[in-house]
Design a protein around this motif. Sequence first.
Motif, PDB file in Angstrom:
ATOM      1  N   GLU A  51       0.841  -1.195   0.000  1.00 25.79           N
ATOM      2  CA  GLU A  51       0.000   0.000   0.000  1.00 25.79           C
ATOM      3  C   GLU A  51       0.875   1.245   0.000  1.00 25.79           C
ATOM      4  O   GLU A  51       1.903   1.306   0.681  1.00 25.79           O
ATOM      5  CB  GLU A  51      -0.900  -0.001   1.233  1.00 25.79           C
ATOM      6  N   ARG A  52       0.489   2.222  -0.779  1.00 25.71           N
ATOM      7  CA  ARG A  52       1.279   3.445  -0.908  1.00 25.71           C
ATOM      8  C   ARG A  52       0.556   4.618  -0.264  1.00 25.71           C
ATOM      9  O   ARG A  52      -0.674   4.727  -0.357  1.00 25.71           O
ATOM     10  CB  ARG A  52       1.536   3.764  -2.383  1.00 25.71           C
ATOM     11  N   ILE A  53       1.332   5.482   0.368  1.00 22.94           N
ATOM     12  CA  ILE A  53       0.807   6.704   0.966  1.00 22.94           C
ATOM     13  C   ILE A  53       1.056   7.842  -0.012  1.00 22.94           C
ATOM     14  O   ILE A  53       2.194   8.099  -0.414  1.00 22.94           O
ATOM     15  CB  ILE A  53       1.480   6.992   2.321  1.00 22.94           C
ATOM     16  N   ASP A  54      -0.008   8.523  -0.411  1.00 21.01           N
ATOM     17  CA  ASP A  54       0.112   9.639  -1.339  1.00 21.01           C
ATOM     18  C   ASP A  54       0.744  10.825  -0.623  1.00 21.01           C
ATOM     19  O   ASP A  54       0.222  11.316   0.389  1.00 21.01           O
ATOM     20  CB  ASP A  54      -1.270  10.001  -1.889  1.00 21.01           C
ATOM     21  N   MET A  55       1.864  11.314  -1.146  1.00 17.50           N
ATOM     22  CA  MET A  55       2.571  12.441  -0.545  1.00 17.50           C
ATOM     23  C   MET A  55       2.074  13.783  -1.079  1.00 17.50           C
ATOM     24  O   MET A  55       2.623  14.827  -0.704  1.00 17.50           O
ATOM     25  CB  MET A  55       4.076  12.314  -0.804  1.00 17.50           C
ATOM     26  N   GLU A  58       3.682  15.078  -6.942  1.00 16.32           N
ATOM     27  CA  GLU A  58       3.868  14.160  -8.061  1.00 16.32           C
ATOM     28  C   GLU A  58       5.340  13.808  -8.265  1.00 16.32           C
ATOM     29  O   GLU A  58       5.665  12.654  -8.570  1.00 16.32           O
ATOM     30  CB  GLU A  58       3.290  14.774  -9.339  1.00 16.32           C
ATOM     31  N   GLU A  59       6.230  14.777  -8.107  1.00 17.75           N
ATOM     32  CA  GLU A  59       7.651  14.503  -8.304  1.00 17.75           C
ATOM     33  C   GLU A  59       8.172  13.547  -7.234  1.00 17.75           C
ATOM     34  O   GLU A  59       8.900  12.596  -7.532  1.00 17.75           O
ATOM     35  CB  GLU A  59       8.442  15.817  -8.287  1.00 17.75           C
ATOM     36  N   LEU A  60       7.816  13.784  -5.990  1.00 15.77           N
ATOM     37  CA  LEU A  60       8.276  12.919  -4.903  1.00 15.77           C
ATOM     38  C   LEU A  60       7.664  11.535  -5.012  1.00 15.77           C
ATOM     39  O   LEU A  60       8.346  10.523  -4.785  1.00 15.77           O
ATOM     40  CB  LEU A  60       7.941  13.559  -3.559  1.00 15.77           C
ATOM     41  N   ASN A  61       6.380  11.455  -5.374  1.00 18.26           N
ATOM     42  CA  ASN A  61       5.748  10.148  -5.561  1.00 18.26           C
ATOM     43  C   ASN A  61       6.430   9.357  -6.661  1.00 18.26           C
ATOM     44  O   ASN A  61       6.621   8.136  -6.545  1.00 18.26           O
ATOM     45  CB  ASN A  61       4.263  10.324  -5.883  1.00 18.26           C
ATOM     46  N   ARG A  62       6.814  10.024  -7.750  1.00  9.71           N
ATOM     47  CA  ARG A  62       7.469   9.331  -8.856  1.00  9.71           C
ATOM     48  C   ARG A  62       8.824   8.771  -8.430  1.00  9.71           C
ATOM     49  O   ARG A  62       9.170   7.631  -8.753  1.00  9.71           O
ATOM     50  CB  ARG A  62       7.632  10.269 -10.039  1.00  9.71           C
ATOM     51  N   VAL A  63       9.599   9.570  -7.704  1.00 10.77           N
ATOM     52  CA  VAL A  63      10.923   9.115  -7.288  1.00 10.77           C
ATOM     53  C   VAL A  63      10.814   7.977  -6.273  1.00 10.77           C
ATOM     54  O   VAL A  63      11.627   7.036  -6.282  1.00 10.77           O
ATOM     55  CB  VAL A  63      11.729  10.298  -6.714  1.00 10.77           C
ATOM     56  N   LEU A  64       9.814   8.028  -5.404  1.00 15.41           N
ATOM     57  CA  LEU A  64       9.623   6.965  -4.417  1.00 15.41           C
ATOM     58  C   LEU A  64       9.083   5.682  -5.030  1.00 15.41           C
ATOM     59  O   LEU A  64       9.114   4.634  -4.388  1.00 15.41           O
ATOM     60  CB  LEU A  64       8.674   7.433  -3.309  1.00 15.41           C
ATOM     61  N   GLY A  65       8.583   5.746  -6.265  1.00 20.62           N
ATOM     62  CA  GLY A  65       8.047   4.557  -6.903  1.00 20.62           C
ATOM     63  C   GLY A  65       6.539   4.474  -6.839  1.00 20.62           C
ATOM     64  O   GLY A  65       5.988   3.376  -6.989  1.00 20.62           O
ATOM     65  N   GLY A  66       5.854   5.597  -6.619  1.00 23.99           N
ATOM     66  CA  GLY A  66       4.402   5.596  -6.555  1.00 23.99           C
ATOM     67  C   GLY A  66       3.845   6.068  -5.228  1.00 23.99           C
ATOM     68  O   GLY A  66       2.629   6.130  -5.053  1.00 23.99           O
ATOM     69  N   GLY A  67       4.679   6.413  -4.300  1.00 28.81           N
ATOM     70  CA  GLY A  67       4.229   6.857  -2.991  1.00 28.81           C
ATOM     71  C   GLY A  67       5.091   6.258  -1.893  1.00 28.81           C
ATOM     72  O   GLY A  67       6.006   5.464  -2.141  1.00 28.81           O
ATOM     73  N   LEU A  68       4.806   6.644  -0.661  1.00 35.01           N
ATOM     74  CA  LEU A  68       5.555   6.170   0.492  1.00 35.01           C
ATOM     75  C   LEU A  68       4.957   4.871   1.007  1.00 35.01           C
ATOM     76  O   LEU A  68       3.757   4.777   1.234  1.00 35.01           O
ATOM     77  CB  LEU A  68       5.546   7.235   1.594  1.00 35.01           C
ATOM     78  N   VAL A  69       5.806   3.863   1.201  1.00 32.85           N
ATOM     79  CA  VAL A  69       5.364   2.555   1.679  1.00 32.85           C
ATOM     80  C   VAL A  69       5.291   2.575   3.209  1.00 32.85           C
ATOM     81  O   VAL A  69       6.247   3.011   3.865  1.00 32.85           O
ATOM     82  CB  VAL A  69       6.317   1.449   1.196  1.00 32.85           C
ATOM     83  N   PRO A  70       4.177   2.134   3.821  1.00 31.79           N
ATOM     84  CA  PRO A  70       4.105   2.081   5.285  1.00 31.79           C
ATOM     85  C   PRO A  70       5.186   1.171   5.855  1.00 31.79           C
ATOM     86  O   PRO A  70       5.460   0.095   5.336  1.00 31.79           O
ATOM     87  CB  PRO A  70       2.701   1.513   5.545  1.00 31.79           C
ATOM     88  N   GLU A 185       8.410  -2.738  13.043  1.00 28.87           N
ATOM     89  CA  GLU A 185       7.546  -3.418  14.005  1.00 28.87           C
ATOM     90  C   GLU A 185       6.223  -2.701  14.206  1.00 28.87           C
ATOM     91  O   GLU A 185       5.213  -3.337  14.493  1.00 28.87           O
ATOM     92  CB  GLU A 185       8.285  -3.574  15.336  1.00 28.87           C
ATOM     93  N   THR A 186       6.207  -1.380  14.066  1.00 30.91           N
ATOM     94  CA  THR A 186       4.968  -0.627  14.231  1.00 30.91           C
ATOM     95  C   THR A 186       4.314  -0.247  12.912  1.00 30.91           C
ATOM     96  O   THR A 186       3.230   0.328  12.913  1.00 30.91           O
ATOM     97  CB  THR A 186       5.233   0.657  15.042  1.00 30.91           C
ATOM     98  N   HIS A 187       4.983  -0.540  11.784  1.00 33.78           N
ATOM     99  CA  HIS A 187       4.443  -0.253  10.450  1.00 33.78           C
ATOM    100  C   HIS A 187       4.236   1.246  10.258  1.00 33.78           C
ATOM    101  O   HIS A 187       3.288   1.672   9.590  1.00 33.78           O
ATOM    102  CB  HIS A 187       3.119  -1.002  10.225  1.00 33.78           C
ATOM    103  N   THR A 188       5.123   2.034  10.845  1.00 35.87           N
ATOM    104  CA  THR A 188       5.056   3.492  10.724  1.00 35.87           C
ATOM    105  C   THR A 188       6.191   3.978   9.835  1.00 35.87           C
ATOM    106  O   THR A 188       7.354   3.692  10.123  1.00 35.87           O
ATOM    107  CB  THR A 188       5.161   4.157  12.106  1.00 35.87           C
ATOM    108  N   PRO A 189       5.913   4.702   8.762  1.00 37.96           N
ATOM    109  CA  PRO A 189       7.000   5.201   7.910  1.00 37.96           C
ATOM    110  C   PRO A 189       7.772   6.328   8.600  1.00 37.96           C
ATOM    111  O   PRO A 189       7.196   7.134   9.336  1.00 37.96           O
ATOM    112  CB  PRO A 189       6.271   5.694   6.656  1.00 37.96           C
TER     113      PRO A 189
END
Length: 340
Positions: A51-55, A58-70, A185-189
């Motif tokens: 699951e991806r977290i929308d930042m 658009e530029e940051l999402n593209r570099v991260l690969g589609g968003g931030l992973v939890p 362990e807490t699934h927090t990015p």
Amino acid sequence: MVGKCPSCGEWNTYVEEIVRKEPSNRRAMGGLETPKAKPLSLSEIEPGEEERIDMHDEELNRVLGGGLVPGSLVLIGGEPGIGKSTLVLQTVLRMPERKILYISGEESARQLKLRADRLGQISNDCLIVCETSLEQIYVHIKNTNPDLVIIDSIQTISTESLESSPGSVAQVRECSAAILRFAKETHTPVLLIGHINKEGSIAGPKVLEHIVDTVLQFEGDQHYMYRILRSIKNRFGSTAELGIYEMRQDGLRQVSNPSELLLNQDHEGMSGVAIASAIEGVRPFLIETQALVSSAVYGNPQRSATGFDIRRMNMLLAVLEKRVGFKLAQKDVFLNIAGG
């Protein structure tokens, strides 16, 4: 060594036993209770995309690969004053639906408030705390239960279990490893901001780049207002994508069309200008190359290149002189890539 027991008087009755202290997650995680992991077979692990977290960038999402992973640990590095803190702050202020904990070890809360006012964005879901102790950071995390944690910067954080000063190799290694355990362990990015050394690499031990999931490099030229965000390492996406920003008074502007800064509009009817198309990731770039060859005024011909490797230019000139027959030995050659 004890040969005779002082209580019963018998010889060779002492047996050596190694007493090991049981690790305590409560102490290691600063009071946070974390579940213990158990081994699972591959068939027991549920497949599926992360699951991806929308930042909201658009530029940051593209570099991260589609968003931030939890549960991911992301390291953002760059030169001092390049805009790392501005990029992260304006990004988290655009995420009103998530609770953000911004931990600042370098700037005061008032300085961050002034920067947020300059950016023109205020969010009540973004909590600011100035802290450098790892144990106290875990206390703040336990009290606020955030969806995203920002640490600015990792070189200022220290743990009480080590006596070395903040920023040392041992402190950076231990703190980053503890933050990684917390994230997984807490699934927090967690977003870490890191300094770079004189050579241009991330300051601290090399193990810091091995620990984190993603390493982003924020770079630019002091003579240009544009900044480039590139991925050096990414476990959840490609490392071929680029994010381009324009530094302005009110923050960083996303450059969705990079050709606008790589092309000049007043080159019609001029010689020595060539436009080529290049691809970085999934996005094409139109790049303008400007070249000038003139007779050398002095004894030694000049070779000057801006935005291009001068050694590679010398190799191309040698090929042109040897294979094509151009007489360039006594010529000044100037090469410029529009946009730097």
